[in-house]
Design a protein around this motif. Structure first.
Motif, PDB file in Angstrom:
ATOM      1  N   PRO A 117       0.990  -1.081   0.167  1.00 30.05           N
ATOM      2  CA  PRO A 117       0.103  -0.169   0.179  1.00 30.05           C
ATOM      3  C   PRO A 117       0.827   1.298  -0.199  1.00 30.05           C
ATOM      4  O   PRO A 117       0.782   2.042   0.940  1.00 30.05           O
ATOM      5  CB  PRO A 117      -0.953  -0.220   1.253  1.00 30.05           C
ATOM      6  N   ILE A 118       1.903   1.462  -0.864  1.00 26.42           N
ATOM      7  CA  ILE A 118       2.434   2.547  -1.109  1.00 26.42           C
ATOM      8  C   ILE A 118       1.835   3.682  -2.128  1.00 26.42           C
ATOM      9  O   ILE A 118       1.237   3.038  -2.985  1.00 26.42           O
ATOM     10  CB  ILE A 118       3.892   2.237  -1.559  1.00 26.42           C
ATOM     11  N   PRO A 119       1.822   4.787  -2.044  1.00 27.80           N
ATOM     12  CA  PRO A 119       1.322   5.600  -2.879  1.00 27.80           C
ATOM     13  C   PRO A 119       1.867   5.293  -4.326  1.00 27.80           C
ATOM     14  O   PRO A 119       2.943   5.190  -4.524  1.00 27.80           O
ATOM     15  CB  PRO A 119       1.596   7.008  -2.652  1.00 27.80           C
ATOM     16  N   ASP A 120       0.911   5.378  -5.367  1.00 27.07           N
ATOM     17  CA  ASP A 120       1.238   4.858  -6.700  1.00 27.07           C
ATOM     18  C   ASP A 120       2.508   5.793  -7.229  1.00 27.07           C
ATOM     19  O   ASP A 120       2.305   7.033  -6.900  1.00 27.07           O
ATOM     20  CB  ASP A 120       0.214   5.193  -7.642  1.00 27.07           C
ATOM     21  N   TRP A 124      10.085   5.635  -0.129  1.00 29.47           N
ATOM     22  CA  TRP A 124       8.711   5.084  -0.009  1.00 29.47           C
ATOM     23  C   TRP A 124       8.178   4.946   1.379  1.00 29.47           C
ATOM     24  O   TRP A 124       7.085   5.136   1.664  1.00 29.47           O
ATOM     25  CB  TRP A 124       8.662   3.509  -0.414  1.00 29.47           C
ATOM     26  N   ALA A 125       9.078   4.863   2.374  1.00 26.78           N
ATOM     27  CA  ALA A 125       8.744   4.639   3.895  1.00 26.78           C
ATOM     28  C   ALA A 125       7.917   6.046   4.359  1.00 26.78           C
ATOM     29  O   ALA A 125       6.795   6.185   4.731  1.00 26.78           O
ATOM     30  CB  ALA A 125       9.670   4.512   4.555  1.00 26.78           C
ATOM     31  N   LEU A 183      -0.674   7.188   4.832  1.00 27.12           N
ATOM     32  CA  LEU A 183      -1.621   6.588   6.100  1.00 27.12           C
ATOM     33  C   LEU A 183      -1.922   7.526   7.267  1.00 27.12           C
ATOM     34  O   LEU A 183      -2.832   6.870   8.186  1.00 27.12           O
ATOM     35  CB  LEU A 183      -1.143   5.273   6.215  1.00 27.12           C
ATOM     36  N   THR A 208      -3.614   9.838   7.696  1.00 28.44           N
ATOM     37  CA  THR A 208      -5.037  10.528   8.138  1.00 28.44           C
ATOM     38  C   THR A 208      -5.702   9.648   9.011  1.00 28.44           C
ATOM     39  O   THR A 208      -6.378   9.954   9.902  1.00 28.44           O
ATOM     40  CB  THR A 208      -5.845  10.406   6.857  1.00 28.44           C
ATOM     41  N   THR A 209      -5.542   8.260   8.995  1.00 26.54           N
ATOM     42  CA  THR A 209      -6.061   7.525  10.067  1.00 26.54           C
ATOM     43  C   THR A 209      -5.179   6.987  11.062  1.00 26.54           C
ATOM     44  O   THR A 209      -5.592   6.889  12.317  1.00 26.54           O
ATOM     45  CB  THR A 209      -6.529   6.193   9.501  1.00 26.54           C
ATOM     46  N   GLU A 210      -4.034   6.877  10.983  1.00 27.95           N
ATOM     47  CA  GLU A 210      -3.061   6.271  11.730  1.00 27.95           C
ATOM     48  C   GLU A 210      -1.940   7.337  12.286  1.00 27.95           C
ATOM     49  O   GLU A 210      -0.954   7.480  11.301  1.00 27.95           O
ATOM     50  CB  GLU A 210      -2.665   5.056  11.613  1.00 27.95           C
ATOM     51  N   SER A 264       4.007   7.911  17.429  1.00 28.69           N
ATOM     52  CA  SER A 264       4.835   7.358  18.553  1.00 28.69           C
ATOM     53  C   SER A 264       6.170   7.297  18.134  1.00 28.69           C
ATOM     54  O   SER A 264       6.593   7.167  17.014  1.00 28.69           O
ATOM     55  CB  SER A 264       4.231   5.858  18.714  1.00 28.69           C
ATOM     56  N   THR A 290       7.288   4.343  15.982  1.00 32.57           N
ATOM     57  CA  THR A 290       7.317   4.328  14.572  1.00 32.57           C
ATOM     58  C   THR A 290       8.657   5.095  13.956  1.00 32.57           C
ATOM     59  O   THR A 290       9.144   4.402  13.126  1.00 32.57           O
ATOM     60  CB  THR A 290       6.067   5.333  14.060  1.00 32.57           C
TER      61      THR A 290
END
Lengths: 174, 292, 699
Positions: free
Chosen positions: A68-71, A113-114, A121, A123-125, A129, A132
């Motif tokens: 699920p990496i942005p295209d 990519w990271a 991601l 927006t939700t998570e 921390s 991460t």
């Protein structure tokens, strides 16, 4: 010679698959064995830009396809790196230069990519921390390490393939 | 070399232009691109997974006959115990059917179960995934729950022709509702895959636990699916619960916890995908969505 | 790179070198400029800048605490906080979509060649359309699952309020003006949309679960959960519990945040609650808890950026009421069965209290309301509905009524204490009694003939009371009524007795100054003229100017049961199990008191209260039918007070029903069934408690 990049891709693919298998082993710890950045270094040294660019893009897209990496983030980063490398071939003129190139390009691509994934991601998570961030740092460090360790075997295979299909050797090989 | 430079400048310009075009490109094109590269890799994954199966087969084949005999004896014992259990379950099943007839209870949500081998695992801070060796050709659809035995593995996130990607319970992209063992009020809690855990077994976050919930005498209470969301059947095990006093704000109305999924999650060889017979609205939404 | 490369690759010329130095010089100047500037700002101007940035770029978000719970005496939860799941849209993340939609609208508008191009309006519409699309998706997930579920047991949540289905442009405008940085709420209460009340909790949870499991996790739509006040038993004891409403008052501990200058946005996210009636109001400070806060930095566009500091909210204390929810439910259920010919519930009240402790076990009032529907958004229609029905009034403590024949207990006691009559005196009671030049009637046309105290209480003879009342005189009668506290306010406010919750029996706005035990001075004061013997006769049967509440009459019954004059009621349960502090004895001889009690018992056995008779549970009661004027016409109040069991009283009760013009409301007949239902619920509970406490007694 226009299809040299495709043949190179096929020659490199086993390595990418191997990296996926290695990731499988490291999955419990949450690490990805990332070699896409290393894979483009040796071909960039010998291929023409017009060949190296599609090769780099494909390597990037292959990594992105199942994650699920942005295209396009990784693909375009690799393309940018490959443009730079093909334009500055003298940088890759000797073994230390190549190794440095492998480490830097692998680290850069991994960071790209990271970071993109984390932002996409967030927006939700919220990547709030510390753990991460630590993980991010460890993943990038791992990428650098892998760049150093795997450059030589990968480039051996790639160079062999390029020799077989008749890609001229790098002009400035000492 | 100067020529090279000029060429490079042109390439950078081209890259920028292409990037701009890429950003405004319809999502279908990008999805097609993604799909194409996935399909390119599918045979490789199949090959790898199948050779792994083969290796396992030869490994088993090379066992000595004594070992086999021992294993056979153990299995016979397990078998006997299971036979007994099965007999008692028969009664329960009959009673269950009788009660359903009395209450005219129709069993909701029918699933088609597809058994699939695991090809590879892949995880990072931002995803925890496995790739399975079944895909659209086998009727798998995105959003379908994936289980192993009676515990939840995750949900299918993307489906390709012969492979599918499954977000594990611990993946940040995973979200579901659960009941906690020992909670008499059956309050719904929220399970969310947890991002950013390095060198530790991945966990999921449990939030919105009622403040008066305590694990009581239970050593490690389980979390079960609720069966209310229309995706997972009810009473599947999600994992065990650790109440996390650090993550819980003192005086807040909810507690937080950590979900430890079953240990097998990272050694799975085979999973079953429960494909709902009727498409649920979430799926319909996914298909028209730019995500994926 | 250039300088690293050997000359062989790049021809190095002096000009090139010069250019190189030029570039170096340029960068060096730039670097020096930046570092000097930075140093200056950091070292010299830092104080000033810090102040500016703090006032401009920080914001306090207040976190309301969870209110304390309210339990009944058995630990049953009467008021709780439940998780409320709301769906919110992150406006910052939607900016791109807004922009795209705006451009689309703009293009369409330009194509139409409209005369005026209202860009503001277009922007608003763009936001609305985008949010509406997301809202539609949310409902799609929830609704479609209902449709596809084959089982007919799953009900489709009836979403009546369009507010939860459509994005209101006014709401959106208000949100952008006042709380732009916060996510916009699309659905306030996913479980019980629109109404704030349960269709069934199960259905509500299903809606939440569907959203959680089926809605895409990524994206600008977020799920948030907070805590909302919930009353699991619905209307049960609504008047006692009260409800909560929004409050903008900043809690004191937030105002003390001295180190931060708060700008006009300080109240963001502050939707604190405060009690608006009942226990929620009187114990608000205890139940409320302490608010927490978050200090945020904000972006130049005004959105929240980083959380700098947090102080956590603290939940309020819990309260345990003396009510027993089972008896309360029985009382309310029985009251709601009494209806007028049109089927409307008659206004009424029912009280039951523990004789020994004074703790109130049930305090019911009809009509009532559902505090769940008031807990969040109160709709005007519901507010008006309650208002029209008279549902806000807690009739058991606020309703003022003439006690009617139930007052005859006090008349009899006054007579006996003043020695104008004794328990065995027999009075001749005809069909009416002449006072002055007016005939005061008996409710039995034939009259009761020879009547003693016991028979008077059993049949509720009026003439006996006229005679005794007149013999006693208004002053003594008035004193006796006051001795029983008929005009004493019963409920203290917690403010009076801060350190003793046991003392703090308060419910808000109890009847106080309006309680009336009349005397000649009172009549003069209200302009009624001089006191006449007729007034005394009227007072003797609990009519006339006398006004008291059902709770007062329940206390009278409890006092009589204990042979005392006063009972202090408590609504807070004493967990240590204390007893009533005690009061002055009534002052009757044993024979008189025994006769009084047996008269009350006979009232149930054979007299006016026999509709409420319970086989196996003899109890004592006095019924009453009082007249009152409604819209200028005569209507009746039905009363019944008493205690149970007759021999060893444990509980006292009082029931009152307000008859209407078209109803046939009659003392024991109307109120009896309510008493019966309350006692029948209480009796098994009491027996069980007794068995648990004294297991030997069972054998």
């Amino acid at each position: 010679m226009g299809w040299a990049w495709l043949i190179m891709l096929l020659a490199t693919y086993p390595w990418l698959l191997g990296a996926d298998l290695a990731s499988d082993v490291l999955a419990r710890g949450g690490f990805v064995v990332f070699i896409s950045g290393v894979c483009i270094v040796a071909p960039c040294r010998r291929l023409r830009p017009i060949q190296a660019i599609p090769f780099a893009a494909c390597v990037g897209f292959l990594f992105e396809a199942r994650r699920p990496i942005p295209d396009g983030v990784l693909a375009f980063t690799l393309v940018a790196i490959s443009i730079f490398l093909t334009a500055n071939k003298p940088l890759l003129r000797n073994a230390p230069g190549l190794l440095r190139g492998a480490i830097i390009s692998n680290t850069l691509a991994c960071t790209a990519w990271a970071a993109a994934t984390a932002l996409a991601l967030s927006t939700t998570e919220a990547p709030s921390s510390n753990s991460t961030l630590t993980h991010f740092a460890l993943q990038v460090a791992l990428a650098a390490l892998i760049g150093a360790a795997l450059y030589i075997p990968i480039s051996l295979v790639q160079n062999y393939a390029m020799d077989r299909i008749g890609v001229p050797p790098a002009a400035d090989t000492p | 070399m100067d020529q090279n430079r000029r060429g490079a400048r042109a390439s950078y310009v081209a890259l920028t232009i292409f990037l701009a075009v890429w950003i405004f490109m319809p999502s279908t094109v990008r999805r097609f691109n993604r799909e194409a590269f996935t399909e390119f890799q599918a045979p490789g994954l199949h090959l790898v997974s199948k050779s792994r199966d083969l290796a396992r087969f030869w490994e088993l084949k090379s066992r000595s006959s004594e070992e086999m005999a021992l294993a056979g004896r153990d299995l016979a014992r397990v078998n006997a115990a299971l036979e007994l259990k099965l007999a008692s379950l028969d009664d329960v099943r009959r009673e269950n059917t009788r009660l359903r007839e009395i209450t005219r209870y129709t069993v909701p949500a029918d699933y088609m179960s597809v058994v699939a081998r695991v090809a590879t695992r892949d995880s990072s801070s931002w995803w925890n995934r496995i790739v399975i060796r079944k895909g659209r050709n086998d009727g798998i659809r995105p959003g379908a729950p994936v289980i192993f035995g009676n515990s939840v593995v995750g949900r299918v996130t993307a489906v390709h022709l012969t492979t599918s990607e499954v977000d594990l319970v611990t993946s940040p992209g995973f979200r579901c509702t659960a009941f906690l063992e020992g909670d008499d009020q059956n309050s719904i809690v929220l399970i969310n895959g947890l991002a950013g855990n390095s060198l530790r077994t991945p966990q999921a976050r449990i939030s919105v636990i009622p403040n008066d919930y305590s694990t009581g005498t239970l050593q490690s209470p389980k979390a079960f699916t609720t069966g209310m969301g229309g995706v997972f059947p009810s009473r599947l095990v999600l994992g065990t619960v650790d109440l996390d006093s650090k993550a819980t704000k003192p005086g807040s109305s909810f507690k937080e916890g950590r979900l430890n999924p079953s240990r097998e999650l990272y050694n799975l060889q085979e999973v079953s995908v429960l494909v709902p017979l009727h498409q649920n609205p979430g799926e319909a939404l996914l298909q028209g969505d730019q995500f994926q | 790179m250039k300088e690293e490369l050997p000359g062989k690759v790049l021809p190095s010329t002096p000009i090139d070198r010069l250019r190189l130095y030029g570039v170096f010089f340029f960068f060096a100047i730039g670097f020096i400029y930046v570092s000097v500037g930075l140093g200056f700002r950091q070292l010299v101007e830092s104080g000033k800048l810090k102040a500016v940035s703090e006032s401009q770029s920080r914001r306090i978000v207040i976190l309301p605490p969870a209110r304390g719970r309210i339990y009944d005496r058995n630990g049953e939860i009467l008021v709780d906080n439940r998780a409320r799941w709301s769906v919110k849209a992150d406006l910052a993340a939607l900016q791109k979509e807004f922009r795209a939609e705006y451009l689309k609208l703009l293009a369409a508008e330009k194509a139409r060649e409209a005369a005026t191009l209202d860009r503001e309006k277009l922007q608003e519409n763009a936001r609305k359309y985008v949010l509406q699309r997301w809202l539609d998706k949310i409902w799609f997930v929830i609704d479609e699952t209902n449709k596809s579920a084959k089982s007919s047991r799953i009900k489709v949540p009836a979403v009546t309020s369009p507010g939860e289905r459509f994005v209101s442009i006014d709401d959106l405008r208000k949100h952008l003006r006042e709380r732009r940085p916060l996510p916009y709420t699309l659905v306030t209460d996913l479980a019980f949309p629109g109404t704030g009340q349960a269709l069934s909790p199960q259905d509500g949870m299903k809606a939440v679960a569907r959203f959680i499991e089926q809605f895409p996790v990524d994206g600008p739509i977020r799920l948030e959960s907070d805590i909302i006040r919930t009353y699991p038993h619905g209307t049960l004891a609504a008047h006692v519990l009260g409800y909560v409403k929004d409050s903008d008052e900043l809690p004191p501990n937030v105002e003390d945040l001295a180190d931060t200058k708060m700008d006009s946005l300080q109240k963001l996210q502050y939707s604190g609650k405060k009690g608006a009636a009942g226990i929620e109001e009187t114990f608000d400070t205890l139940l409320r808890g302490n608010s927490g806060w978050e200090l945020w930095s904000k972006t130049s566009a005004g959105y929240n950026q980083n959380r700098l500091k947090v102080s956590d909210p603290q939940q309020g204390s819990h309260a345990t009421l003396s009510l027993d929810w089972r008896i309360q439910a029985a009382a309310e259920g029985a009251l709601s069965k009494i209806r007028d010919p049109q089927g409307t519930v008659l206004p009424g009240a029912a009280v039951m209290m523990d004789v020994h402790t004074g703790e109130i076990l049930a305090l019911a009032s009809q009509p009532t309301f559902d505090p769940n529907r008031l807990a969040d958004r109160v709709t005007n229609t519901y507010f008006k509905e309650i208002d029209d029905a008279g549902g806000w009034l807690n009739r058991s403590i606020q309703g003022l009524y003439a006690p009617g024949s139930t007052f005859k207990i006090i008349t009899a006691i006054a007579g006996m204490r003043n020695k104008v009559v004794d328990w065995d005196d027999i009075l001749d009671c005809g069909p009416s009694f002449r006072v002055g030049n007016r005939d005061f009637p008996e409710h039995e046309p034939a009259g009761y003939g020879q009547v003693d105290l016991e028979k008077m209480l059993a049949v509720s003879c009026n003439v006996w009371n006229y005679q005794v009342g007149l013999r006693t005189g208004i002053d003594k009668l008035h004193d006796e009524a006051r001795r029983f506290g008929l005009d004493t306010p019963l409920l203290k406010t917690p403010g009076d007795t801060e350190n003793n919750y046991k003392e703090a029996t308060a419910l808000p706005y109890p009847a106080d100054k309006r309680l009336v035990v009349p005397d000649p001075a009172y009549k003069l004061k209200i302009g009624g003229g001089a006191w006449t013997p007729g007034d005394t006769a009227n007072l003797a049967i609990g009519q006339g100017y006398l006004l008291t509440t059902p709770l007062h009459m329940a206390c009278v019954a409890a006092s009589v049961a204990r042979n005392e004059t006063r009972t202090t009621p408590y609504i807070i349960h004493d967990l240590r199990g204390g007893t009533h502090p005690g009061a002055a004895p009534i002052g009757l001889t044993t024979a008189q008191y025994t006769a009084l009690k047996s008269g009350l018992e006979r009232c149930v056995e054979e007299g006016t209260g026999k509709t409420g008779k319970i086989p196996g549970l003899p109890y004592a009661a006095k019924t009453g039918t009082a007249e009152y004027f409604k819209d200028g016409k005569k209507a009746h109040l039905a009363w019944m007070i008493g205690y149970a069991p007759a021999k060893d009283p444990a509980v006292a009760f009082c029931v009152l029903i307000e008859g209407q013009l078209d109803t046939n409301t009659w003392g024991g007949k109307t109120a009896g069934p309510v008493v019966k239902e309350m006692l029948e619920t209480w009796w098994p509970i009491a027996v069980k408690v007794n068995l648990e406490e004294k297991p030997d007694a069972a054998r």
